[in-house]
Design a protein around this motif. Sequence first.
Motif, PDB file in Angstrom:
ATOM      1  N   MET A 278       5.450 -11.953  -4.329  1.00  0.00           N
ATOM      2  CA  MET A 278       5.130 -12.984  -2.945  1.00  0.00           C
ATOM      3  C   MET A 278       6.058 -13.033  -2.121  1.00  0.00           C
ATOM      4  SD  MET A 278       1.975 -14.218  -3.536  1.00  0.00           S
ATOM      5  CE  MET A 278       1.688 -12.557  -4.188  1.00  0.00           C
ATOM      6  N   SER A 279       6.712 -11.635  -1.710  1.00  0.00           N
ATOM      7  CA  SER A 279       7.639 -11.392  -0.792  1.00  0.00           C
ATOM      8  C   SER A 279       6.870 -10.519   0.466  1.00  0.00           C
ATOM      9  CB  SER A 279       8.892 -10.718  -1.411  1.00  0.00           C
ATOM     10  OG  SER A 279       8.126  -9.248  -1.476  1.00  0.00           O
ATOM     11  N   MET A 280       7.503 -10.705   1.503  1.00  0.00           N
ATOM     12  CA  MET A 280       6.895 -10.246   2.741  1.00  0.00           C
ATOM     13  C   MET A 280       6.602  -8.666   2.713  1.00  0.00           C
ATOM     14  SD  MET A 280       5.348 -11.879   5.163  1.00  0.00           S
ATOM     15  CE  MET A 280       4.520 -11.319   6.633  1.00  0.00           C
ATOM     16  N   PRO A 281       7.738  -7.824   2.502  1.00  0.00           N
ATOM     17  CA  PRO A 281       7.581  -6.618   2.491  1.00  0.00           C
ATOM     18  C   PRO A 281       6.461  -6.021   1.275  1.00  0.00           C
ATOM     19  CG  PRO A 281      10.129  -7.202   1.922  1.00  0.00           C
ATOM     20  CD  PRO A 281       9.179  -8.431   1.982  1.00  0.00           C
ATOM     21  N   CYS A 282       6.442  -6.787   0.354  1.00  0.00           N
ATOM     22  CA  CYS A 282       5.611  -6.463  -0.842  1.00  0.00           C
ATOM     23  C   CYS A 282       4.056  -6.546  -0.278  1.00  0.00           C
ATOM     24  CB  CYS A 282       5.659  -7.299  -2.049  1.00  0.00           C
ATOM     25  SG  CYS A 282       6.154  -6.319  -3.581  1.00  0.00           S
ATOM     26  N   ILE A 283       3.913  -7.711   0.191  1.00  0.00           N
ATOM     27  CA  ILE A 283       2.477  -8.438   0.740  1.00  0.00           C
ATOM     28  C   ILE A 283       1.886  -7.229   1.739  1.00  0.00           C
ATOM     29  CG2 ILE A 283       1.285  -9.997   2.214  1.00  0.00           C
ATOM     30  CD1 ILE A 283       1.386 -10.439  -0.864  1.00  0.00           C
ATOM     31  N   ILE A 284       3.099  -7.004   2.767  1.00  0.00           N
ATOM     32  CA  ILE A 284       2.817  -6.006   3.864  1.00  0.00           C
ATOM     33  C   ILE A 284       2.247  -4.593   3.001  1.00  0.00           C
ATOM     34  CG2 ILE A 284       3.743  -4.443   5.753  1.00  0.00           C
ATOM     35  CD1 ILE A 284       5.600  -6.606   6.556  1.00  0.00           C
ATOM     36  N   ASN A 285       2.915  -4.000   2.125  1.00  0.00           N
ATOM     37  CA  ASN A 285       2.374  -2.941   1.388  1.00  0.00           C
ATOM     38  C   ASN A 285       1.138  -3.155   0.968  1.00  0.00           C
ATOM     39  OD1 ASN A 285       4.768  -1.621   2.084  1.00  0.00           O
ATOM     40  ND2 ASN A 285       5.401  -1.343   0.081  1.00  0.00           N
ATOM     41  N   VAL A 286       0.769  -4.220   0.040  1.00  0.00           N
ATOM     42  CA  VAL A 286      -0.586  -4.444  -0.434  1.00  0.00           C
ATOM     43  C   VAL A 286      -1.649  -4.396   0.682  1.00  0.00           C
ATOM     44  CG1 VAL A 286      -2.156  -6.222  -1.219  1.00  0.00           C
ATOM     45  CG2 VAL A 286       0.343  -6.152  -1.923  1.00  0.00           C
ATOM     46  N   ARG A 287      -1.416  -4.958   1.828  1.00  0.00           N
ATOM     47  CA  ARG A 287      -2.191  -4.863   3.093  1.00  0.00           C
ATOM     48  C   ARG A 287      -2.583  -3.283   3.449  1.00  0.00           C
ATOM     49  NH1 ARG A 287      -3.585  -8.547   7.494  1.00  0.00           N
ATOM     50  NH2 ARG A 287      -4.272  -6.587   8.507  1.00  0.00           N
ATOM     51  N   LYS A 288      -1.386  -2.437   3.554  1.00  0.00           N
ATOM     52  CA  LYS A 288      -1.487  -0.932   3.687  1.00  0.00           C
ATOM     53  C   LYS A 288      -2.527  -0.380   2.684  1.00  0.00           C
ATOM     54  CE  LYS A 288       2.973  -0.282   5.970  1.00  0.00           C
ATOM     55  NZ  LYS A 288       4.216  -0.120   5.758  1.00  0.00           N
ATOM     56  N   LEU A 289      -2.174  -0.936   1.415  1.00  0.00           N
ATOM     57  CA  LEU A 289      -2.906  -0.335   0.250  1.00  0.00           C
ATOM     58  C   LEU A 289      -4.183  -0.522   0.596  1.00  0.00           C
ATOM     59  CD1 LEU A 289      -0.286  -0.930  -2.826  1.00  0.00           C
ATOM     60  CD2 LEU A 289      -1.358   1.428  -2.151  1.00  0.00           C
ATOM     61  N   GLN A 290      -4.569  -1.802   0.696  1.00  0.00           N
ATOM     62  CA  GLN A 290      -5.925  -2.307   0.636  1.00  0.00           C
ATOM     63  C   GLN A 290      -6.788  -1.350   1.945  1.00  0.00           C
ATOM     64  OE1 GLN A 290      -5.314  -6.496   1.953  1.00  0.00           O
ATOM     65  NE2 GLN A 290      -6.439  -7.287   0.292  1.00  0.00           N
ATOM     66  N   GLY A 315       8.609 -19.540  -4.160  1.00  0.00           N
ATOM     67  CA  GLY A 315       8.965 -18.085  -3.650  1.00  0.00           C
ATOM     68  C   GLY A 315       8.956 -17.894  -2.168  1.00  0.00           C
ATOM     69  N   GLN A 316       9.081 -16.630  -1.752  1.00  0.00           N
ATOM     70  CA  GLN A 316       9.151 -16.631  -0.058  1.00  0.00           C
ATOM     71  C   GLN A 316       7.910 -16.720   0.539  1.00  0.00           C
ATOM     72  OE1 GLN A 316       9.233 -12.722   1.494  1.00  0.00           O
ATOM     73  NE2 GLN A 316      11.564 -12.997   1.863  1.00  0.00           N
ATOM     74  N   LEU A 317       6.669 -16.629  -0.002  1.00  0.00           N
ATOM     75  CA  LEU A 317       5.447 -16.822   0.628  1.00  0.00           C
ATOM     76  C   LEU A 317       4.690 -17.719  -0.388  1.00  0.00           C
ATOM     77  CD1 LEU A 317       4.327 -13.393   1.764  1.00  0.00           C
ATOM     78  CD2 LEU A 317       4.845 -15.227   3.294  1.00  0.00           C
ATOM     79  N   SER A 318       3.902 -18.832  -0.071  1.00  0.00           N
ATOM     80  CA  SER A 318       3.078 -19.306  -1.073  1.00  0.00           C
ATOM     81  C   SER A 318       1.801 -18.575  -1.234  1.00  0.00           C
ATOM     82  CB  SER A 318       2.711 -20.761  -0.500  1.00  0.00           C
ATOM     83  OG  SER A 318       1.774 -20.434   0.778  1.00  0.00           O
ATOM     84  N   LEU A 319       1.162 -18.827  -2.307  1.00  0.00           N
ATOM     85  CA  LEU A 319      -0.032 -18.119  -2.335  1.00  0.00           C
ATOM     86  C   LEU A 319      -1.199 -18.280  -1.409  1.00  0.00           C
ATOM     87  CD1 LEU A 319      -1.355 -18.826  -6.357  1.00  0.00           C
ATOM     88  CD2 LEU A 319      -0.713 -16.793  -5.344  1.00  0.00           C
ATOM     89  N   ALA A 320      -1.248 -19.422  -0.691  1.00  0.00           N
ATOM     90  CA  ALA A 320      -2.065 -19.562   0.249  1.00  0.00           C
ATOM     91  C   ALA A 320      -1.706 -18.583   1.547  1.00  0.00           C
ATOM     92  CB  ALA A 320      -2.234 -21.082   0.784  1.00  0.00           C
ATOM     93  N   GLU A 321      -0.185 -18.639   1.802  1.00  0.00           N
ATOM     94  CA  GLU A 321      -0.070 -17.846   2.965  1.00  0.00           C
ATOM     95  C   GLU A 321      -0.225 -16.362   2.744  1.00  0.00           C
ATOM     96  OE1 GLU A 321       3.834 -20.150   4.587  1.00  0.00           O
ATOM     97  OE2 GLU A 321       4.068 -19.089   2.609  1.00  0.00           O
ATOM     98  N   ALA A 322      -0.011 -15.807   1.357  1.00  0.00           N
ATOM     99  CA  ALA A 322      -0.203 -14.668   1.223  1.00  0.00           C
ATOM    100  C   ALA A 322      -1.738 -14.281   1.038  1.00  0.00           C
ATOM    101  CB  ALA A 322       0.198 -14.100  -0.430  1.00  0.00           C
ATOM    102  N   SER A 323      -2.606 -15.114   0.708  1.00  0.00           N
ATOM    103  CA  SER A 323      -4.055 -14.967   0.500  1.00  0.00           C
ATOM    104  C   SER A 323      -4.468 -14.826   2.115  1.00  0.00           C
ATOM    105  CB  SER A 323      -4.774 -16.062  -0.078  1.00  0.00           C
ATOM    106  OG  SER A 323      -4.101 -16.155  -1.453  1.00  0.00           O
ATOM    107  N   LYS A 324      -3.805 -15.549   2.960  1.00  0.00           N
ATOM    108  CA  LYS A 324      -4.322 -15.553   4.065  1.00  0.00           C
ATOM    109  C   LYS A 324      -4.189 -14.192   4.966  1.00  0.00           C
ATOM    110  CE  LYS A 324      -4.078 -18.448   8.181  1.00  0.00           C
ATOM    111  NZ  LYS A 324      -3.452 -19.587   8.845  1.00  0.00           N
ATOM    112  N   LEU A 325      -3.041 -13.772   4.755  1.00  0.00           N
ATOM    113  CA  LEU A 325      -2.434 -12.443   5.220  1.00  0.00           C
ATOM    114  C   LEU A 325      -3.228 -11.271   4.797  1.00  0.00           C
ATOM    115  CD1 LEU A 325       1.522 -12.788   4.989  1.00  0.00           C
ATOM    116  CD2 LEU A 325       0.190 -12.330   7.043  1.00  0.00           C
ATOM    117  N   LEU A 326      -3.914 -11.305   3.566  1.00  0.00           N
ATOM    118  CA  LEU A 326      -4.511 -10.384   2.829  1.00  0.00           C
ATOM    119  C   LEU A 326      -6.208 -10.311   2.948  1.00  0.00           C
ATOM    120  CD1 LEU A 326      -2.645  -9.959  -0.474  1.00  0.00           C
ATOM    121  CD2 LEU A 326      -2.349  -8.491   1.391  1.00  0.00           C
TER     122      LEU A 326
END
Length: 387
Positions: A278-290, A315-326
Amino acid sequence: MSRQEITLSIQLAVKAPDVHRELVRIVGELDQFSIQEREDAAWVDVLVLEIGHDPAAEFETIRLLLKENVVGALFLTASEATTDLLLPAMRAGAREFFQQPIDAAEVKQALEAVLQKRLRELNPGSTVSEKGKIYSVVGAKGGVGTTTFAVNFATSIQALNKDRLVALIDMNPFTGEIPFFLDLKTDTDWEEIGRNLSRLDAPYLQSAMARHSSGVFVLPAPPKLDRELKMATGFLFKLVSAMREFFDDIVIDCGMSISGDAMKICEYSESIYLISTMSMPCIINVRKLQQSFASAAGVTNGRLQVVANRFEKKGQLSLAEASKLLGSDIVNIIPNDYPLTMSAVSSGKTVAEVAKRSQVAKAYRKLAQSVTGPQVGKAGGLFGLFR
Ligand SMILES: Nc1ncnc2c1ncn2[C@@H]1O[C@H](COP(=O)(O)OP(=O)(O)OP(=O)(O)O)[C@@H](O)[C@H]1O
Ligand SMILES: [Mg+2]
């Protein structure tokens, strides 16, 4: 509706006589497909279109065909495959490309996938496919826990049902670590098996793959950096496809690779687990992968399962924040427990072997339960001998 009750139509828009003849021969061998000769048919389940003569006009045809909704699956074939030709066509929605001369096994495999998809649509909720299911595991970044996930997911599936035949494949040449994670001595890797692809039957695989004490069959990646890999294109995809005949579940540690064969394997996967923290760099990569999965293989959220690994409430991002980003809810959560996972790796054990009641072991068990469903083993087949 059963497999036997279905006939899907195929139209061949193929000029090269030998290619046309070969495709007619292949379709003739398949009970569930028949050639549609009429050019004015309102709908065909599969259209095989030859391209490469006039790319601009062909691309327009592809676009129109898919827009007008008159074709179920569009397959392309050409004597030569260039990226300029293929990429726009695949992006426009073509599902498969067959290089000429035609490989009969490849065509049959693609048609089988269309048939399975239709059966799933006609029988929602039922498991009509008798072939093994592929679960691809892809890391959003290096070191996020991809191998830990693949190893513990596969062994947890096996632990839930000893009758299942579970395979674990390491796709990472030279850097693969699965044998080390499971303290397994292995002599054969998939490159070696590739040299014997013609004898890919159950007894050969039995002798070639290492079996872990959990019951899981392990296929490592070629280990040495000092040799060049000499593999035919599409070899890994062929290998995994063939393994679906023998195994119920095939878990693949793709590492961070989603190119070539890995993308094709993901396309045919029941689920693709995207391992992230749940870190920003990882979630950004997940978005790219999606996005890559959606544009390159038409795989969208239903089959893409984001896994929040090493999860901590603070963690750096909450589940809700990460879910929203994705744009999709994250439902797969593996808690953070570094001492446990490290102790498992360094002793060559699974987390369940080290601490059965730990939160991490429970999380893997829950994930395994989400895919095994009712505990039914696969009947028959030569691999039945291994049970
Ligand atoms: N749930 C977890 N909690 C804490 N640490 C974890 C967890 N899962 C994995 N780890 C740790 O993360 C580290 C990396 O794990 P692993 O080797 O599985 O990652 P990877 O993504 O496969 O790495 P690589 O990119 O090197 O292949 C290891 O030290 C492992 O113990
Ligand atoms: Mg790894």
